[in-house]
Scaffold this motif. Structure first.
Motif, PDB file in Angstrom:
ATOM      1  N   LEU A  33      36.837  44.006  42.167  1.00  0.00           N
ATOM      2  CA  LEU A  33      37.806  44.721  41.343  1.00  0.00           C
ATOM      3  C   LEU A  33      39.002  45.198  42.148  1.00  0.00           C
ATOM      4  O   LEU A  33      40.134  45.227  41.639  1.00  0.00           O
ATOM      5  N   GLY A  36      41.100  42.198  42.493  1.00  0.00           N
ATOM      6  CA  GLY A  36      41.749  41.973  41.202  1.00  0.00           C
ATOM      7  C   GLY A  36      42.893  42.935  40.962  1.00  0.00           C
ATOM      8  O   GLY A  36      43.927  42.560  40.388  1.00  0.00           O
ATOM      9  N   SER A  37      42.729  44.192  41.409  1.00  0.00           N
ATOM     10  CA  SER A  37      43.800  45.178  41.245  1.00  0.00           C
ATOM     11  C   SER A  37      45.035  44.795  42.054  1.00  0.00           C
ATOM     12  O   SER A  37      46.170  44.938  41.579  1.00  0.00           O
ATOM     13  N   THR A  40      46.703  42.062  40.259  1.00  0.00           N
ATOM     14  CA  THR A  40      47.306  42.594  39.030  1.00  0.00           C
ATOM     15  C   THR A  40      48.664  43.213  39.301  1.00  0.00           C
ATOM     16  O   THR A  40      49.654  42.911  38.617  1.00  0.00           O
ATOM     17  N   TRP A  41      48.717  44.077  40.290  1.00  0.00           N
ATOM     18  CA  TRP A  41      49.987  44.728  40.611  1.00  0.00           C
ATOM     19  C   TRP A  41      51.018  43.726  41.119  1.00  0.00           C
ATOM     20  O   TRP A  41      52.214  43.855  40.841  1.00  0.00           O
ATOM     21  N   LEU A 157      42.119  40.146  33.053  1.00  0.00           N
ATOM     22  CA  LEU A 157      41.653  41.313  33.795  1.00  0.00           C
ATOM     23  C   LEU A 157      41.460  42.525  32.882  1.00  0.00           C
ATOM     24  O   LEU A 157      40.549  43.329  33.108  1.00  0.00           O
ATOM     25  N   SER A 161      37.603  43.468  33.471  1.00  0.00           N
ATOM     26  CA  SER A 161      37.334  44.586  34.393  1.00  0.00           C
ATOM     27  C   SER A 161      36.342  45.611  33.839  1.00  0.00           C
ATOM     28  O   SER A 161      35.391  45.983  34.535  1.00  0.00           O
ATOM     29  N   VAL A 208      41.306  49.348  37.264  1.00  0.00           N
ATOM     30  CA  VAL A 208      41.978  48.043  37.169  1.00  0.00           C
ATOM     31  C   VAL A 208      42.452  47.781  35.742  1.00  0.00           C
ATOM     32  O   VAL A 208      43.566  47.298  35.522  1.00  0.00           O
ATOM     33  N   SER A 212      46.490  47.376  33.997  1.00  0.00           N
ATOM     34  CA  SER A 212      46.672  46.003  33.504  1.00  0.00           C
ATOM     35  C   SER A 212      47.028  45.991  32.027  1.00  0.00           C
ATOM     36  O   SER A 212      47.881  45.213  31.586  1.00  0.00           O
TER      37      SER A 212
END
Length: 254
Positions: A33, A36-37, A40-41, A157, A161, A208, A212
């Motif tokens: 995660l 993934g974060s 994402t950003w 996501l 998440s 997360v 998102s």
């Protein structure tokens, strides 16, 4: 900021304490995660800059297009569209290219040899107008597809998440109770660390998912606005062509 760092790094119970007391599955989910974060950003910042630039270029070209009251295919407007590269400029180039192709086909060969750089507007059939509109719509679809690149990653996501966090929590709580059952006694102090580690995955999933979701909604709203602008520009382009056709017919009748 310093309070957050001290919370994570402190030896007293906190986020780091919960991470330490997680099993390998929980730690793996938290690391997944976190990665993934980061992605994402990265996607949200990159797409926000891209969409902001595209919107500015689209609005600027539409303004210049409306200010140009002369022929739709004036050299200045074509030159500006070629240099700018915004979404509406690209749509304009595609439409003008098809329009000039029809004009060139209808221009007599002797006239073209005498004035090679001058293209005379001619009467367009309904099929030719439909062909120009089809080119514009195809280019609009291409620009929308380009704007929506990697937006699906954010949507994935947003949905994935919380489920990953929930899975980690259920897994952690189950393992904590299994440990108590194996020990043969109900001890809250023994249960608490495992539950804390289990709940960490839910926290990570929400950390997360929430940004998102906000970023996804903002970006899709901005893309929807640009899409409406491109659709309106396509209609204005076709209206301008039809008006020029009417003016040309009026001059021929005079």
């Amino acid at each position: 900021m310093f309070s957050t760092i001290s919370l994570i790094c402190a030896e007293t119970p906190g986020v780091y304490y919960a991470f330490q007391n997680s099993d390998s599955v929980g730690k793996g989910i938290v690391v997944f995660l976190i990665i993934g974060s980061v992605f994402t950003w990265t996607v949200m910042i990159d797409k926000a800059m891209m969409i902001y630039k595209a919107k500015g270029l689209a609005d600027y070209f539409i303004y210049n297009f409306r200010e140009n009251k002369r022929n739709i295919a004036t050299p200045n407007l074509r030159r500006e569209a070629a240099q700018q590269g915004g979404p509406t400029a690209i749509i304009y180039e595609a439409g003008v290219e098809k329009l000039l192709e029809f004009y060139e086909q209808a221009t007599p060969a002797d006239t073209a040899s005498l004035q090679p750089n001058v293209i005379t507007p001619t009467k367009l059939s309904e099929a030719q107008l439909n062909a120009i509109e089809a080119v514009l719509e195809r280019e609009v679809s291409g620009q929308i597809q380009q704007l929506e690149t990697r937006i699906g990653f954010l949507a994935t996501l947003v949905s994935l998440s919380p489920f990953c966090g929930l899975f980690g929590t259920v897994w952690g709580v189950m393992m904590a109770f299994c440990g108590i059952a194996a020990a043969g006694k109900a001890d809250f102090t023994a249960l608490a660390p495992g539950v804390a580690g289990a709940l960490l995955t839910t926290v990570a999933g929400l950390v997360v998912a929430i940004p998102s979701l906000v970023g996804y909604n903002l970006l899709t709203g901005a893309i929807r606005g640009i899409t409406i602008s491109m659709d309106n520009f396509t209609e204005e382009f076709m209206v301008r062509i039809k008006l020029e056709q009417l003016e040309m017919q009026k001059k021929q009748m005079e």
